[in-house]
Scaffold this motif. Structure first.
Motif, PDB file in Angstrom:
ATOM      1  N   ASP A  55       1.318  -1.519   0.151  1.00 21.26           N
ATOM      2  CA  ASP A  55      -0.080   0.311  -0.169  1.00 21.26           C
ATOM      3  C   ASP A  55       1.045   1.294  -0.463  1.00 21.26           C
ATOM      4  OD1 ASP A  55      -1.812  -1.426  -0.317  1.00 21.26           O
ATOM      5  OD2 ASP A  55      -2.601  -1.240   1.918  1.00 21.26           O
ATOM      6  N   ALA A  56       2.103   1.463   0.525  1.00 17.09           N
ATOM      7  CA  ALA A  56       2.633   2.619   0.964  1.00 17.09           C
ATOM      8  C   ALA A  56       3.474   2.952  -0.339  1.00 17.09           C
ATOM      9  CB  ALA A  56       3.693   2.318   2.066  1.00 17.09           C
ATOM     10  N   LYS A  57       4.184   1.223  -1.422  1.00 18.92           N
ATOM     11  CA  LYS A  57       5.039   1.819  -1.989  1.00 18.92           C
ATOM     12  C   LYS A  57       3.846   2.178  -3.395  1.00 18.92           C
ATOM     13  CE  LYS A  57       7.472  -1.048  -5.539  1.00 18.92           C
ATOM     14  NZ  LYS A  57       7.542  -2.580  -5.936  1.00 18.92           N
ATOM     15  N   GLN A  58       2.521   1.121  -3.336  1.00 15.79           N
ATOM     16  CA  GLN A  58       1.358   2.092  -4.424  1.00 15.79           C
ATOM     17  C   GLN A  58       1.408   3.829  -4.206  1.00 15.79           C
ATOM     18  OE1 GLN A  58       0.287   0.669  -7.256  1.00 15.79           O
ATOM     19  NE2 GLN A  58      -0.880   3.467  -7.883  1.00 15.79           N
ATOM     20  N   ALA A  59       1.053   4.373  -2.752  1.00 13.44           N
ATOM     21  CA  ALA A  59       0.343   5.268  -2.439  1.00 13.44           C
ATOM     22  C   ALA A  59       2.351   6.628  -3.540  1.00 13.44           C
ATOM     23  CB  ALA A  59       0.623   5.631  -0.861  1.00 13.44           C
ATOM     24  N   LEU A  60       3.405   5.788  -2.800  1.00 15.14           N
ATOM     25  CA  LEU A  60       4.472   7.059  -2.991  1.00 15.14           C
ATOM     26  C   LEU A  60       4.660   6.864  -4.983  1.00 15.14           C
ATOM     27  CD1 LEU A  60       6.964   5.495  -0.560  1.00 15.14           C
ATOM     28  CD2 LEU A  60       5.876   8.079  -0.296  1.00 15.14           C
ATOM     29  N   THR A  61       4.490   5.686  -5.795  1.00 15.10           N
ATOM     30  CA  THR A  61       4.741   5.360  -6.848  1.00 15.10           C
ATOM     31  C   THR A  61       3.641   6.842  -7.778  1.00 15.10           C
ATOM     32  OG1 THR A  61       5.086   3.405  -6.924  1.00 15.10           O
ATOM     33  CG2 THR A  61       4.141   3.904  -8.937  1.00 15.10           C
ATOM     34  N   SER A  62       2.470   6.453  -6.348  1.00 17.88           N
ATOM     35  CA  SER A  62       0.998   7.547  -7.224  1.00 17.88           C
ATOM     36  C   SER A  62       1.714   8.387  -6.667  1.00 17.88           C
ATOM     37  CB  SER A  62       0.054   7.431  -6.713  1.00 17.88           C
ATOM     38  OG  SER A  62      -1.061   8.152  -7.430  1.00 17.88           O
ATOM     39  N   LEU A  63       2.105   9.186  -6.234  1.00 16.32           N
ATOM     40  CA  LEU A  63       2.705  10.539  -5.804  1.00 16.32           C
ATOM     41  C   LEU A  63       3.784  11.075  -6.727  1.00 16.32           C
ATOM     42  CD1 LEU A  63       2.344  12.428  -3.632  1.00 16.32           C
ATOM     43  CD2 LEU A  63       3.740  11.936  -2.646  1.00 16.32           C
ATOM     44  N   ILE A  64       4.576  10.690  -6.796  1.00 12.68           N
ATOM     45  CA  ILE A  64       5.691  10.903  -8.361  1.00 12.68           C
ATOM     46  C   ILE A  64       5.399  10.823  -9.121  1.00 12.68           C
ATOM     47  CG2 ILE A  64       8.123   9.509  -8.789  1.00 12.68           C
ATOM     48  CD1 ILE A  64       8.294   8.161  -6.213  1.00 12.68           C
ATOM     49  N   LYS A  65       4.281  10.028  -9.791  1.00 13.80           N
ATOM     50  CA  LYS A  65       3.854   9.502 -10.883  1.00 13.80           C
ATOM     51  C   LYS A  65       2.979  11.126 -11.147  1.00 13.80           C
ATOM     52  CE  LYS A  65       3.528   4.737 -12.669  1.00 13.80           C
ATOM     53  NZ  LYS A  65       1.958   3.905 -12.321  1.00 13.80           N
ATOM     54  N   GLU A  66       1.966  11.419 -10.483  1.00 14.12           N
ATOM     55  CA  GLU A  66       1.842  13.119 -10.278  1.00 14.12           C
ATOM     56  C   GLU A  66       2.722  14.001 -10.386  1.00 14.12           C
ATOM     57  OE1 GLU A  66      -1.098  13.521  -8.032  1.00 14.12           O
ATOM     58  OE2 GLU A  66      -1.781  11.304  -7.893  1.00 14.12           O
ATOM     59  N   LEU A  67       3.767  14.147  -9.694  1.00 12.94           N
ATOM     60  CA  LEU A  67       4.806  14.861  -9.596  1.00 12.94           C
ATOM     61  C   LEU A  67       5.439  15.356 -11.390  1.00 12.94           C
ATOM     62  CD1 LEU A  67       6.664  16.991  -7.676  1.00 12.94           C
ATOM     63  CD2 LEU A  67       8.309  15.104  -6.883  1.00 12.94           C
ATOM     64  N   ILE A  68       5.426  14.026 -11.177  1.00 10.34           N
ATOM     65  CA  ILE A  68       6.614  14.167 -12.489  1.00 10.34           C
ATOM     66  C   ILE A  68       5.550  14.652 -13.621  1.00 10.34           C
ATOM     67  CG2 ILE A  68       7.189  12.665 -14.471  1.00 10.34           C
ATOM     68  CD1 ILE A  68       8.990  10.912 -11.865  1.00 10.34           C
ATOM     69  N   GLU A  69       4.258  14.404 -13.356  1.00  5.05           N
ATOM     70  CA  GLU A  69       3.610  14.513 -14.662  1.00  5.05           C
ATOM     71  C   GLU A  69       3.797  16.541 -14.843  1.00  5.05           C
ATOM     72  OE1 GLU A  69       1.571  15.153 -18.151  1.00  5.05           O
ATOM     73  OE2 GLU A  69       2.346  13.131 -17.334  1.00  5.05           O
ATOM     74  N   GLN A  70       3.179  17.079 -13.179  1.00  3.01           N
ATOM     75  CA  GLN A  70       3.440  18.455 -12.841  1.00  3.01           C
ATOM     76  C   GLN A  70       4.214  19.476 -12.823  1.00  3.01           C
ATOM     77  OE1 GLN A  70       0.751  19.202  -9.390  1.00  3.01           O
ATOM     78  NE2 GLN A  70       0.844  21.601  -9.725  1.00  3.01           N
ATOM     79  N   ALA A  71       5.490  18.471 -12.683  1.00  2.00           N
ATOM     80  CA  ALA A  71       6.515  19.769 -13.751  1.00  2.00           C
ATOM     81  C   ALA A  71       6.784  19.954 -14.545  1.00  2.00           C
ATOM     82  CB  ALA A  71       7.781  18.663 -13.124  1.00  2.00           C
ATOM     83  N   LYS A  72       6.029  19.069 -15.604  1.00  2.00           N
ATOM     84  CA  LYS A  72       6.796  18.719 -17.453  1.00  2.00           C
ATOM     85  C   LYS A  72       6.153  20.427 -17.521  1.00  2.00           C
ATOM     86  CE  LYS A  72       5.200  14.187 -18.806  1.00  2.00           C
ATOM     87  NZ  LYS A  72       4.815  12.939 -20.054  1.00  2.00           N
ATOM     88  N   PRO A  73       7.395  20.905 -18.520  1.00  2.00           N
ATOM     89  CA  PRO A  73       7.431  21.984 -19.228  1.00  2.00           C
ATOM     90  C   PRO A  73       6.379  22.121 -19.859  1.00  2.00           C
ATOM     91  CG  PRO A  73       9.210  21.489 -19.718  1.00  2.00           C
ATOM     92  CD  PRO A  73       8.779  20.169 -17.836  1.00  2.00           C
ATOM     93  N   PRO A  74       5.893  23.255 -20.675  1.00  2.00           N
ATOM     94  CA  PRO A  74       4.829  23.223 -21.579  1.00  2.00           C
ATOM     95  C   PRO A  74       5.963  22.992 -23.332  1.00  2.00           C
ATOM     96  CG  PRO A  74       5.504  25.095 -21.356  1.00  2.00           C
ATOM     97  CD  PRO A  74       6.243  24.503 -20.239  1.00  2.00           C
ATOM     98  N   TYR A  75       5.495  22.222 -24.519  1.00  2.00           N
ATOM     99  CA  TYR A  75       6.479  21.824 -25.834  1.00  2.00           C
ATOM    100  C   TYR A  75       6.160  22.853 -26.552  1.00  2.00           C
ATOM    101  CZ  TYR A  75       7.779  18.970 -29.648  1.00  2.00           C
ATOM    102  OH  TYR A  75       8.296  18.414 -30.392  1.00  2.00           O
ATOM    103  N   TYR A  76       7.772  23.215 -27.021  1.00  2.00           N
ATOM    104  CA  TYR A  76       7.852  24.248 -28.170  1.00  2.00           C
ATOM    105  C   TYR A  76       8.275  23.851 -29.165  1.00  2.00           C
ATOM    106  CZ  TYR A  76       7.760  27.480 -23.654  1.00  2.00           C
ATOM    107  OH  TYR A  76       7.139  27.942 -22.609  1.00  2.00           O
ATOM    108  N   SER A  77       7.611  23.941 -30.000  1.00  2.00           N
ATOM    109  CA  SER A  77       8.070  22.856 -31.455  1.00  2.00           C
ATOM    110  C   SER A  77       9.096  24.071 -32.178  1.00  2.00           C
ATOM    111  CB  SER A  77       6.770  23.143 -32.071  1.00  2.00           C
ATOM    112  OG  SER A  77       5.806  23.599 -32.248  1.00  2.00           O
TER     113      SER A  77
END
Length: 89
Positions: free
Chosen positions: A42-64
């Motif tokens: 349970d702890a591993k799943q909760a931490l994994t989910s938290l890390i995935k959200e953090l990574i997703e939110q930190a992505k900068p906008p894409y400039y082509s």
């Protein structure tokens, strides 16, 4: 914005409280190992989910479009690192 440090504290508090509760099992016939395994899972799943959200939110906008002398990849990596650090404050 999600407060990641607060969520991490909440995850660790739940994990800590479950582990303390398991320490109170005194009957040798009780097998806490399954419960401990579930608690770790349970702890591993909760931490994994938290890390995935953090990574997703930190992505900068894409400039082509890159301007001459402008390195969008380098700027994107720097922005990503800055965003991660900012979210972890």
């Amino acid at each position: 914005m999600t407060n990641y440090n607060q969520r991490l504290d909440e995850i660790l508090d739940i994990f800590h409280n479950k582990m303390l509760a398991l320490e109170t099992i005194t009957d040798p016939r009780d097998e806490p190992s399954d419960e401990i395994d579930r608690t770790f899972d349970d702890a591993k799943q909760a931490l994994t989910s938290l890390i995935k959200e953090l990574i997703e939110q930190a992505k900068p906008p894409y400039y082509s479009v890159e301007e001459p002398g402008h390195n969008a990849r380098h700027d994107g990596i720097e922005q990503y690192e800055t965003n991660l650090k900012e979210l972890l404050k």
